[in-house]
Enzyme design. Structure first.
Site, mmCIF file in Angstrom:
data_model
loop_
_atom_site.group_PDB
_atom_site.id
_atom_site.type_symbol
_atom_site.label_atom_id
_atom_site.label_comp_id
_atom_site.label_asym_id
_atom_site.label_seq_id
_atom_site.Cartn_x
_atom_site.Cartn_y
_atom_site.Cartn_z
ATOM 1 N N ASN A 290 40.605 34.656 8.595
ATOM 2 C CA ASN A 290 41.684 35.343 7.893
ATOM 3 C C ASN A 290 42.235 36.422 8.814
ATOM 4 O O ASN A 290 41.494 37.308 9.237
ATOM 5 C CB ASN A 290 41.179 35.954 6.599
ATOM 6 C CG ASN A 290 40.660 34.882 5.663
ATOM 7 O OD1 ASN A 290 41.258 33.818 5.535
ATOM 8 N ND2 ASN A 290 39.528 35.123 5.036
ATOM 9 N N ARG A 292 44.240 38.874 8.349
ATOM 10 C CA ARG A 292 44.849 39.978 7.579
ATOM 11 C C ARG A 292 43.734 40.899 7.097
ATOM 12 O O ARG A 292 42.559 40.572 7.214
ATOM 13 C CB ARG A 292 45.555 39.394 6.352
ATOM 14 C CG ARG A 292 44.573 38.607 5.487
ATOM 15 C CD ARG A 292 45.113 38.162 4.146
ATOM 16 N NE ARG A 292 44.042 37.655 3.312
ATOM 17 C CZ ARG A 292 43.556 36.421 3.320
ATOM 18 N NH1 ARG A 292 44.055 35.526 4.152
ATOM 19 N NH2 ARG A 292 42.568 36.071 2.520
#
Ligand code: MV4
Length: 447
Positions: A290, A292
């Site tokens: 991920n 983020r």
């Protein structure tokens, strides 16, 4: 350092980022949709710009409108939060072209990790364990079946463009393969316009364990331990904790080092997460990265004492990491519960409405990340998460006790929430003894 940052998000994460900026002496620009005129992030920021109608596609997902707001207000950087444009490499690229810093990794690295079968190959090369499966992309069911025979059933068929559970099917046997492949591929074609698939051995009753990392522009990479996010429902996380009670110090070190290798292999910079599946024998396998900040980042902040949003901003501004690996000590146990405006008794249907009475709990080791207030009207256009309750204590048992008493004190009236459902989880014997796998909710809450 930046003088002004635009926050391209809403809700509690926008508020969280505004607070970090304010502590750092950075001015903030909120963007808001017509449905969010009265939202807390709109009110708390130094400036706020309306960027369009309620529908996310015309506001929070509009790269053009957000970049216009950024240029009109003179913000030098954009923090995308999570969801919306946070993993959109084209948006990150557009920021660069407009001379605006995207607070996150480079578009190239986002693309590298966004393609899941390519990410799998990259990880194999970096000696990060992946689930046994295909190395090359699969396009035809017949070829897929040949590969599945080699891997051995049960297998999982996954979309290369997928992630978070979309375009994914299990085939328990040869008989099930053709149909499962067709369905997964059709779903992928429809959702992503891509029919590229890959196949993995199906890992039964795994845990979802992810490692938080920070990486700066100078090749420094640190890992801040793991989060156990196994308590999920339809790929929506419900409760997360750190540390994961299934890890030994030795296994934790191995997973942390694998995560650091993964990040170095792609030249990542910013905060990021490496997701692993952990099987019951203590084998772990790379799933996804991920690129983020994540919803559940506070549990890591509670055990590490590191402000992940501040680090993300400092990294984007070109500062070296403020912490070295040997300075990072993980203390105690943290648990996060996601409070959603939804009805667990009616298929978890979203329940927007107006918040009436509101009482937030407090005390030692209790944190509330939220953007709701008494009288706030929860709009129906966005996701139903309205608050996160995070607790920190010395041991897992003490953290569970603290979360029970904290949720017991929380009052939200006017809208239906999942608080009682969370409370039920905290009293399940399997939860308390740490027997948590990704099928926990299905197993314990039939129907
Ligand atoms: C798997 C798996 C079992 N075996 N892959 C779900 C979303 C995506 N991130 C990957 N997922 C899974 N991949 C293999 N080879 C089981 C899941 C999975 C899952 C993973 C993490 C958390 C919850 C889950 C719920 C169902 C399935």
């Amino acid at each position: 350092m930046f003088e002004k940052i635009l926050i391209a998000n809403r809700g509690e994460i926008a508020v969280r980022i505004i607070r970090a900026c304010r502590e750092m002496g950075i001015k903030t620009v909120a963007v808001y949709s017509e449905a969010d005129r009265e939202a807390l992030h709109t009110q708390l920021a130094d400036e706020a710009v309306c960027i369009g109608p309620a529908a996310a596609a015309e506001s929070y997902l509009s790269a053009e409108r957000i970049l216009s707001a950024c240029m009109a207000t003179g913000a030098q950087a954009i923090h995308p939060g999570f969801g919306f444009l946070s993993e959109n490499s084209r948006f990150a690229e557009m920021c660069g072209k407009c001379n605006i810093t995207f607070i996150g990794p480079s578009p190239e690295v986002m693309d590298k990790m966004g393609n899941k079968s390519q990410a799998r190959r990259t990880m194999m090369e970096a000696k990060v364990p992946v689930v046994p499966g295909t190395k090359e992309a699969v396009y035809e069911a017949a070829e897929g079946e040949r590969q599945a025979e080699k891997i051995g059933y049960p297998v999982m068929i996954k979309a290369s463009s997928g992630g978070g559970g979309k375009g994914m099917r299990v085939a328990k046997s040869r008989e099930e393969f053709q149909e499962a492949f067709q369905l997964a591929q059709m779903e992928s074609q429809r959702a992503f316009g891509d029919r590229t698939m890959y196949i993995e051995k199906f890992v039964e009753e795994p845990r979802h364990v992810e490692i938080q990392i920070l990486a700066d522009k100078y090749g420094h990479v640190v890992q801040l331990g793991e989060r156990d996010c196994s308590i999920q429902r339809h790929h929506q996380k419900v409760l997360e904790e750190s540390p994961c009670c299934a890890l030994t110090p030795k296994l934790r070190k191995k997973m942390g080092e694998a995560a650091v290798r993964a990040v170095k292999a792609v030249g990542y910079e910013s905060a990021g997460t490496i997701e692993f599946l952990l099987d019951k024998h203590g084998n772990f396998y790379f799933m996804e990265m991920n690129t983020r900040i994540q919803v559940e980042h506070p549990v890591t902040e509670m055990v590490s004492g590191v402000d992940l949003i501040r680090e993300q901003i400092c990294i984007a501004a070109g500062e070296p990491l403020s912490v070295k690996q040997e300075d990072i000590t993980l203390t105690g146990h943290a648990i996060e519960c996601r409070i959603n405006a939804e009805d667990p008794r009616n298929h978890f249907r979203p329940c927007p409405g107006t918040v009436e009475d509101l009482h937030f709990p407090g005390g030692c080791g209790v944190r509330m990340d939220t953007a709701v207030y008494s009288g706030y009207e929860i709009p129906p256009y966005y996701d139903s998460m309205i608050a996160k309750v995070i607790v920190h204590d010395r041991t897992r048992q003490e953290a569970i006790a603290k979360m029970r008493s904290t949720l017991g004190e929380l009052v939200i009236t006017g809208v239906t929430t999942n608080v009682d459902f969370l409370y039920d989880i905290l009293y399940q014997e399997d939860f308390c003894s740490g027997r948590i796998t990704t099928d926990f909710i299905e197993k314990h809450f039939a129907g």
